[in-house]
Design an enzyme around this catalytic site. Structure first.
Site, short mmCIF file in Angstrom:
data_model
loop_
_atom_site.label_atom_id
_atom_site.label_comp_id
_atom_site.label_asym_id
_atom_site.label_seq_id
_atom_site.Cartn_x
_atom_site.Cartn_y
_atom_site.Cartn_z
N HIS A 1 0.78 -1.14 0.02
CA HIS A 1 0.05 0.01 0.15
C HIS A 1 0.88 1.27 -0.14
O HIS A 1 2.04 1.11 0.59
CB HIS A 1 -0.76 0.09 1.23
CG HIS A 1 -1.76 1.25 1.37
ND1 HIS A 1 -2.86 1.23 0.56
CD2 HIS A 1 -1.66 2.33 2.04
CE1 HIS A 1 -3.37 2.78 1.06
NE2 HIS A 1 -2.74 3.19 1.79
N ASP B 1 -15.12 3.31 8.60
CA ASP B 1 -14.09 4.48 8.48
C ASP B 1 -14.40 5.41 7.47
O ASP B 1 -14.29 6.52 7.50
CB ASP B 1 -12.66 3.62 7.66
CG ASP B 1 -11.67 4.61 7.33
OD1 ASP B 1 -11.26 5.52 7.96
OD2 ASP B 1 -11.59 4.61 5.94
N ARG C 1 -14.30 13.41 9.91
CA ARG C 1 -13.13 14.06 10.16
C ARG C 1 -12.71 15.21 9.14
O ARG C 1 -12.32 16.35 9.55
CB ARG C 1 -11.90 13.22 10.27
CG ARG C 1 -11.97 12.30 11.31
CD ARG C 1 -11.13 10.93 10.99
NE ARG C 1 -9.92 11.12 10.69
CZ ARG C 1 -8.97 10.28 10.03
NH1 ARG C 1 -9.52 9.39 9.46
NH2 ARG C 1 -7.76 10.83 9.65
N SER D 1 -7.23 4.19 10.17
CA SER D 1 -8.23 4.37 9.11
C SER D 1 -7.56 3.58 7.80
O SER D 1 -8.12 2.66 7.27
CB SER D 1 -8.32 5.93 8.67
OG SER D 1 -8.81 5.98 7.28
N LYS E 1 -8.87 -0.57 6.37
CA LYS E 1 -9.07 -1.10 4.92
C LYS E 1 -8.10 -2.13 4.50
O LYS E 1 -8.36 -3.15 3.87
CB LYS E 1 -8.97 0.21 4.07
CG LYS E 1 -10.07 1.03 4.44
CD LYS E 1 -10.07 2.45 3.68
CE LYS E 1 -9.09 3.31 4.36
NZ LYS E 1 -9.33 4.71 3.84
N1 URA Z 1 -5.81 8.00 4.11
C1 URA Z 1 -6.69 7.29 4.62
O1 URA Z 1 -7.33 6.28 4.28
N2 URA Z 1 -7.28 7.61 5.85
C2 URA Z 1 -6.87 8.75 6.40
O2 URA Z 1 -7.17 9.19 7.54
C3 URA Z 1 -5.84 9.75 5.71
C4 URA Z 1 -5.41 9.09 4.53
#
Ligand code: URA
Ligand code: CA
Length: 434
Positions: free
Chosen positions: A81, A160, A167, A182, A186
């Protein structure tokens, strides 16, 4: 349990239990916890942070809020990632290399949004390439060739998604525990046993300073470790585009060129390093040094290139692009940008380069927007390079001729040309591992 008491506890700097964090996440997704309460919770975390147990429990609650992938039929799997960069074509190079070294990578990838590109959009610029496969086709491709990349299926970590949107409008995006949980909710939902994370830092990255990126890398690897995954996070430079191509078909062309020629450069070096981490973390090599040798051999022998060709064919794409890049989509219009002055390239406003490519049609502002697969740019200079007056420094590509002059001006403005040479920024700042 009572959300007001949970907020109060976090506000007062006391750690929350796993049950309290689950209650907050599940309650927010179901609607039992209101937006204003979730906002107050995020702000309390912004001020007081989270310890490792909280980080782990909060991530797990978000991971379990949606669909999760079971990759166990594939044996030991590894995923990669990137937090997002410009001219970051590493996945298209590192995955075939790692697969050619015996790794198994069943990757779900995203589309580009804003000034950073997405691997899915890049792959879809290959004629015929399908990013929607049945589970049987997806797993079958991984079993046969070592990797496969598809679009997201099901709903990953919906909690999320809801928290992230909140946020965004409550000034709580820039909190390391909230960012780390976050990302990992994922990533962990995708089911791999090992993870290699490329945390970008610089003026073209989400984390602007190496210090902030280092903190994020630490939080990501701690979450990985507590989830039982072998995790490595590299902090890497984004103070200039990583490769030369920014766009979709142009980035595929650059990735193929690297796989074909193994020509040295920052993109090649980082791709080899990420591939080696994937090989080592998925236990296909006894040491990182051995993994680096294996990765270099897979690239130089052409095996990685042949692996990419096989996966393109398996996913319905035209593997003829490997030998003939002109089979990729062509832009209707091109413009060569020449240097207005002589000197040395000393700085690049990287985000602006990404935005220039977007302006040409390569990216999207909103999720619903379409993209032009042939649009984008190639910036052939790197920080420290000598530039002659009048020398071509970039090539712009677009379906819309009218945007080219404005894009050229924007690109030039994003480059600083000085009289004295400067040294290139480091490529890899540091590595965190769990
Ligand atoms: N990328 C994400 O997936 N989450 C965040 O909070 C910031 C960047
Ligand atoms: Ca497994």
């Amino acid at each position: 349990m009572n959300i007001v008491e949970i907020i109060q506890k976090k506000r007062d700097g006391r750690p929350l239990s796993a049950a309290e964090l689950r209650y907050t996440v599940d309650g927010y997704l179901s609607g039992a916890v209101a937006d204003y309460q979730a906002s107050a919770f995020c702000m309390a975390v912004w001020f007081n942070g989270m310890n490792d147990d909280e980080l782990s429990a909060f991530t797990e609650a978000m991971r379990l809020s949606g669909d999760t992938l079971d990759l166990s039929p594939l044996g030991i799997t590894v995923d990669k990632h990137s937090t997002g960069g410009v001219a970051d074509t590493v996945s298209l190079i590192a995955l075939p290399i790692a697969a050619a070294c015996g790794c198994r990578i069943a990757k779900m990838s995203g589309r580009g949004l804003g000034f950073t590109g997405g691997t899915l959009d890049k792959l879809e610029s290959i004629p015929g390439f399908r990013t929607r496969l049945s589970e049987k086709e997806f797993f079958g491709t991984v079993e046969k060739y070592g990797f496969s990349i598809i679009g997201q299926t099901g709903e990953l970590a919906p909690a999320d998604k809801k928290f992230y949107a909140l946020r965004d409008v409550t000034a709580t995006v820039d909190s390391i525990p909230l960012i780390a949980s976050s990302i990992m909710s994922k990533k962990l939902a995708c089911g791999a046993d090992a993870l290699v994370l490329d945390v970008k830092t610089g003026n073209g990255a989400f984390m602007k300073t190496p210090e902030a990126a280092h903190k994020l890398a630490g939080a990501l690897t701690r979450i990985g470790r507590l989830a039982g995954k072998r995790t490595a996070a590299l902090v890497t430079d984004m103070n200039q585009p990583l490769g030369t191509a920014v766009g979709n078909a142009v980035e595929v062309a650059e990735a193929v060129s690297v796989l074909r020629s193994a020509a040295p450069g920052r993109l090649t070096e980082l791709s080899l390093r990420i591939a080696a981490e994937m090989v080592f973390r998925s236990q296909k090599a006894a040491s990182i040094e051995e993994a680096q040798k294996a990765a270099a051999a897979a690239l130089e022998s052409g095996r990685a290139c042949r692996t990419l060709a096989a996966v393109i064919t398996a996913q319905g794409g035209d593997a003829g692009i490997i030998d003939d890049l002109s089979r990729l989509p062509h832009p209707a219009h091109r413009l060569t940008v020449c240097a207005g002055e002589a000197g040395f390239l000393t700085a690049v406003e990287t985000e602006e380069i990404g935005r220039t490519a977007m302006m040409l049609g390569a990216g999207r502002l909103r999720k619903e927007d379409g993209i032009d697969p042939a649009a984008g740019l190639v910036l052939s200079k790197k920080i420290g390079d000598r530039i002659e007056k009048g020398e071509p420094i970039a090539e712009l590509m677009s379906a819309r001729e009218a945007v080219l002059p404005e894009a050229a001006a924007r690109l030039k403005k994003a480059l600083t040309v000085g009289e004295a040479p400067v040294s290139a920024p480091p490529l890899i700042y540091q590595t965190e591992e769990s």
